[in-house]
Design a protein around this motif. Structure first.
Motif, PDB file in Angstrom:
ATOM      1  N   HIS A   6      -8.490  -3.016   4.351  1.00 49.87           N
ATOM      2  CA  HIS A   6      -7.506  -4.035   4.010  1.00 49.87           C
ATOM      3  C   HIS A   6      -7.496  -4.326   2.515  1.00 49.87           C
ATOM      4  O   HIS A   6      -6.449  -4.332   1.882  1.00 49.87           O
ATOM      5  CB  HIS A   6      -7.777  -5.332   4.773  1.00 49.87           C
ATOM      6  N   HIS A   7      -8.675  -4.593   1.949  1.00 49.35           N
ATOM      7  CA  HIS A   7      -8.710  -4.915   0.522  1.00 49.35           C
ATOM      8  C   HIS A   7     -10.049  -4.574  -0.099  1.00 49.35           C
ATOM      9  O   HIS A   7     -11.034  -4.373   0.581  1.00 49.35           O
ATOM     10  CB  HIS A   7      -8.377  -6.392   0.272  1.00 49.35           C
ATOM     11  N   LEU A  59      -3.811  -9.722  -4.139  1.00 49.24           N
ATOM     12  CA  LEU A  59      -2.696  -8.930  -4.636  1.00 49.24           C
ATOM     13  C   LEU A  59      -2.408  -7.810  -3.649  1.00 49.24           C
ATOM     14  O   LEU A  59      -3.317  -7.297  -3.001  1.00 49.24           O
ATOM     15  CB  LEU A  59      -3.042  -8.337  -6.001  1.00 49.24           C
ATOM     16  N   GLU A  60      -1.147  -7.407  -3.563  1.00 47.50           N
ATOM     17  CA  GLU A  60      -0.758  -6.385  -2.597  1.00 47.50           C
ATOM     18  C   GLU A  60       0.125  -5.335  -3.261  1.00 47.50           C
ATOM     19  O   GLU A  60       0.991  -5.655  -4.079  1.00 47.50           O
ATOM     20  CB  GLU A  60       0.015  -7.045  -1.455  1.00 47.50           C
ATOM     21  N   LEU A  61      -0.125  -4.090  -2.893  1.00 49.06           N
ATOM     22  CA  LEU A  61       0.727  -2.969  -3.278  1.00 49.06           C
ATOM     23  C   LEU A  61       0.702  -1.994  -2.110  1.00 49.06           C
ATOM     24  O   LEU A  61      -0.344  -1.388  -1.822  1.00 49.06           O
ATOM     25  CB  LEU A  61       0.228  -2.291  -4.556  1.00 49.06           C
ATOM     26  N   GLY A  62       1.814  -1.854  -1.413  1.00 45.25           N
ATOM     27  CA  GLY A  62       1.847  -0.996  -0.225  1.00 45.25           C
ATOM     28  C   GLY A  62       0.824  -1.480   0.789  1.00 45.25           C
ATOM     29  O   GLY A  62       0.697  -2.679   1.020  1.00 45.25           O
ATOM     30  N   PRO A  63       0.039  -0.564   1.348  1.00 45.83           N
ATOM     31  CA  PRO A  63      -0.928  -0.963   2.367  1.00 45.83           C
ATOM     32  C   PRO A  63      -2.265  -1.466   1.805  1.00 45.83           C
ATOM     33  O   PRO A  63      -3.159  -1.814   2.569  1.00 45.83           O
ATOM     34  CB  PRO A  63      -1.153   0.331   3.160  1.00 45.83           C
ATOM     35  N   LEU A  64      -2.408  -1.522   0.477  1.00 43.45           N
ATOM     36  CA  LEU A  64      -3.684  -1.919  -0.123  1.00 43.45           C
ATOM     37  C   LEU A  64      -3.589  -3.287  -0.770  1.00 43.45           C
ATOM     38  O   LEU A  64      -2.618  -3.587  -1.462  1.00 43.45           O
ATOM     39  CB  LEU A  64      -4.114  -0.909  -1.200  1.00 43.45           C
TER      40      LEU A  64
END
Length: 149
Positions: A6-7, A59-64
């Motif tokens: 997830h992160h 923070l999010e970018l696509g699935p990461l």
């Protein structure tokens, strides 16, 4: 059963600077923010730290997702000399999949990002390692065939 990653979380002394790097240069967007001030026993137990105080941004970018922490407490341990080498035990780097590694390398280099080397061609991928403003290593990777993420 584990479903996936997830992160990844990074601790920094300068949250606005590191957030600007990940958002403005790499394209992440803020999806959550939280702060606490030494009054969250559950968080302290999870982190196995006493009386933590921090601000965190997801923070999010696509699935990461990348979670950034700036701790006000407890006090930071003394900083080691120099940047952490990638072979030291622990997380070695974050890898970002890109469409054109050479173009991203040029764009980020022009913005002042330091890289270990220009992109190298490994046959199935072209890749390079760079450093964020805190010295954390990230990889830019362009898959060129025969290898899947």
């Amino acid at each position: 059963m584990i479903r996936g990653v997830h992160h990844v979380a990074l601790s920094t002394a300068d949250l606005p600077r590191l957030q600007a790097f990940y958002c403005d240069l790499l394209g992440f967007r803020e999806i959550a923010r939280a702060s606490w001030h030494g009054d969250q026993a559950k968080i302290d137990r999870v982190m196995d730290l006493p009386e933590t105080a921090a601000t965190t941004v997801m923070l999010e970018l696509g699935p990461l997702c990348v979670e950034l922490f700036q701790f006000a407490a407890p006090a930071q341990p003394s900083k080691a000399d120099g940047e952490r080498p990638v072979h030291k035990h622990g997380i070695t780097h974050l890898c970002f999949d890109v469409d054109d590694v050479d173009a991203e390398y040029r764009r980020l280099s022009a913005a002042g990002v330091r890289f270990h080397t220009p992109p190298q061609d490994f046959g199935v991928a072209k890749a390079t390692y760079g450093r964020d403003p805190d010295g954390n290593v990230f990889e830019l990777q362009q898959l060129t065939g025969g290898f899947h993420a």
